[in-house]
Design a protein around this motif. Structure first.
Motif, PDB file in Angstrom:
ATOM      1  N   MET A  54       0.838  -1.202   0.000  1.00  0.00           N
ATOM      2  CA  MET A  54       0.000   0.000   0.000  1.00  0.00           C
ATOM      3  C   MET A  54       0.871   1.250   0.000  1.00  0.00           C
ATOM      4  O   MET A  54       1.307   1.730   1.044  1.00  0.00           O
ATOM      5  CB  MET A  54      -0.923  -0.012   1.216  1.00  0.00           C
ATOM      6  CG  MET A  54      -1.853  -1.213   1.270  1.00  0.00           C
ATOM      7  SD  MET A  54      -2.973  -1.286  -0.152  1.00  0.00           S
ATOM      8  CE  MET A  54      -3.986   0.158   0.168  1.00  0.00           C
ATOM      9  N   LEU A  55       1.127   1.770  -1.193  1.00  0.00           N
ATOM     10  CA  LEU A  55       1.947   2.970  -1.350  1.00  0.00           C
ATOM     11  C   LEU A  55       1.150   4.052  -2.069  1.00  0.00           C
ATOM     12  O   LEU A  55       0.284   3.744  -2.894  1.00  0.00           O
ATOM     13  CB  LEU A  55       3.203   2.660  -2.166  1.00  0.00           C
ATOM     14  CG  LEU A  55       4.253   1.744  -1.543  1.00  0.00           C
ATOM     15  CD1 LEU A  55       5.293   1.354  -2.587  1.00  0.00           C
ATOM     16  CD2 LEU A  55       4.922   2.423  -0.354  1.00  0.00           C
ATOM     17  N   PRO A  56       1.426   5.315  -1.779  1.00  0.00           N
ATOM     18  CA  PRO A  56       0.759   6.396  -2.516  1.00  0.00           C
ATOM     19  C   PRO A  56       1.261   6.449  -3.953  1.00  0.00           C
ATOM     20  O   PRO A  56       2.424   6.162  -4.228  1.00  0.00           O
ATOM     21  CB  PRO A  56       1.178   7.652  -1.736  1.00  0.00           C
ATOM     22  CG  PRO A  56       2.475   7.290  -1.090  1.00  0.00           C
ATOM     23  CD  PRO A  56       2.352   5.824  -0.753  1.00  0.00           C
ATOM     24  N   GLY A  57       0.371   6.794  -4.879  1.00  0.00           N
ATOM     25  CA  GLY A  57       0.770   6.855  -6.284  1.00  0.00           C
ATOM     26  C   GLY A  57       0.934   5.463  -6.856  1.00  0.00           C
ATOM     27  O   GLY A  57      -0.013   4.675  -6.915  1.00  0.00           O
ATOM     28  N   LEU A  58       2.134   5.136  -7.250  1.00  0.00           N
ATOM     29  CA  LEU A  58       2.444   3.812  -7.791  1.00  0.00           C
ATOM     30  C   LEU A  58       2.474   2.804  -6.644  1.00  0.00           C
ATOM     31  O   LEU A  58       3.321   2.888  -5.756  1.00  0.00           O
ATOM     32  CB  LEU A  58       3.801   3.862  -8.495  1.00  0.00           C
ATOM     33  CG  LEU A  58       4.167   2.710  -9.434  1.00  0.00           C
ATOM     34  CD1 LEU A  58       3.245   2.689 -10.645  1.00  0.00           C
ATOM     35  CD2 LEU A  58       5.622   2.844  -9.878  1.00  0.00           C
ATOM     36  N   ASN A  59       1.525   1.850  -6.645  1.00  0.00           N
ATOM     37  CA  ASN A  59       1.472   0.929  -5.510  1.00  0.00           C
ATOM     38  C   ASN A  59       2.555  -0.148  -5.608  1.00  0.00           C
ATOM     39  O   ASN A  59       3.244  -0.281  -6.621  1.00  0.00           O
ATOM     40  CB  ASN A  59       0.075   0.304  -5.367  1.00  0.00           C
ATOM     41  CG  ASN A  59      -0.285  -0.632  -6.509  1.00  0.00           C
ATOM     42  OD1 ASN A  59       0.526  -1.441  -6.954  1.00  0.00           O
ATOM     43  ND2 ASN A  59      -1.518  -0.535  -6.988  1.00  0.00           N
ATOM     44  N   GLY A  60       2.684  -0.916  -4.524  1.00  0.00           N
ATOM     45  CA  GLY A  60       3.760  -1.889  -4.438  1.00  0.00           C
ATOM     46  C   GLY A  60       3.721  -2.958  -5.512  1.00  0.00           C
ATOM     47  O   GLY A  60       4.767  -3.388  -6.009  1.00  0.00           O
TER      48      GLY A  60
END
Length: 232
Positions: A54-60
């Protein structure tokens, strides 16, 4: 050893950086997928990526997919507890392993060391001495160069992750024999098989796809609920 940590939780990132630093690792932290991906692809000294889903923008998962298009850099996914879909997708996209949050520091360290052992430390092995001395393991149209950690099929080099390489090598050391998933998990992933854990199945599925794409005649057969064996 250099580890790239891609994690947007600042507090967790600080704790992990401190803990891993005390354990002898040099940690670089990126707080979003875009910068993490750029760092992973630009630096040659990174030996393992700790990647939050769960990452902002481009997810994992997108970061992992982009890494796998260019590199077999070892990746340990950090997932939300109980989010089985992310675990399965991560493994299918080529992650070496996953760890659900919240996790124990020692468990994280054990997973990291297991991945490093099977991808980079050729001296670390639990195999009998007679087997570990083999420089090349042949089976059918597959050849495993143990020293270089390179697998070829009909003279074509196969791009395998560390987990896929470890599984193929372990199976090839016992051709024609059924090996339990429990043994494969402990020997190749460095951890005991847990209930409902599909990691071995997913890695084997990816391995089969790569062998099929290379037109290999070698077959990895399964016995439901028990394990896998390789046959030429």
């Amino acid at each position: 050893m250099s580890i790239l940590l891609i994690e947007d939780d600042k507090g967790l990132a600080e704790l992990l950086t401190e803990f891993l630093g005390m354990s002898g690792y040099d940690v670089t932290h990126c707080a979003d997928g875009e910068s993490g991906l750029a760092e992973a692809l630009a630096r040659s000294d990174i030996e393992l990526v700790l990647l939050d889903v769960m990452l902002p923008g481009l997810n994992g998962l997108d970061v992992l997919k982009a890494i796998r298009q260019k590199s077999e850099l070892p990746v340990l996914m950090l997932t939300a507890r109980g989010d089985d879909l992310d675990k399965v997708l991560g493994l299918e996209l080529g992650a070496d392993d996953y760890l659900a949050k919240p996790f124990n520091d020692r468990e994280l360290l054990a997973r990291i060391r297991a991945i490093i052992r099977r991808t980079g430390d050729k001296a670390a092995t639990d195999e009998p001495a007679s087997l570990s001395k083999k420089s090349v393991i042949p089976i059918g149209d597959i050849s495993i160069d143990v020293q270089k950690m390179v697998v070829t099929c009909q003279s074509q080099v196969l791009d395998l992750t560390g987990s896929e390489y470890a599984l193929l090598k372990h199976l090839c050391l016992q051709p024609g024999e059924l090996i339990t998933k429990e043994e494969l998990s402990e020997a190749c992933l460095g951890r005991r098989l847990q209930a409902f854990d599909r990691s071995i199945d997913t890695h084997i599925s990816n391995l089969r796809k790569k062998l099929t794409a290379a037109n290999s005649l070698v077959d990895i057969k399964s016995q439901r609920g028990r394990g896998y064996g390789i046959f030429a």
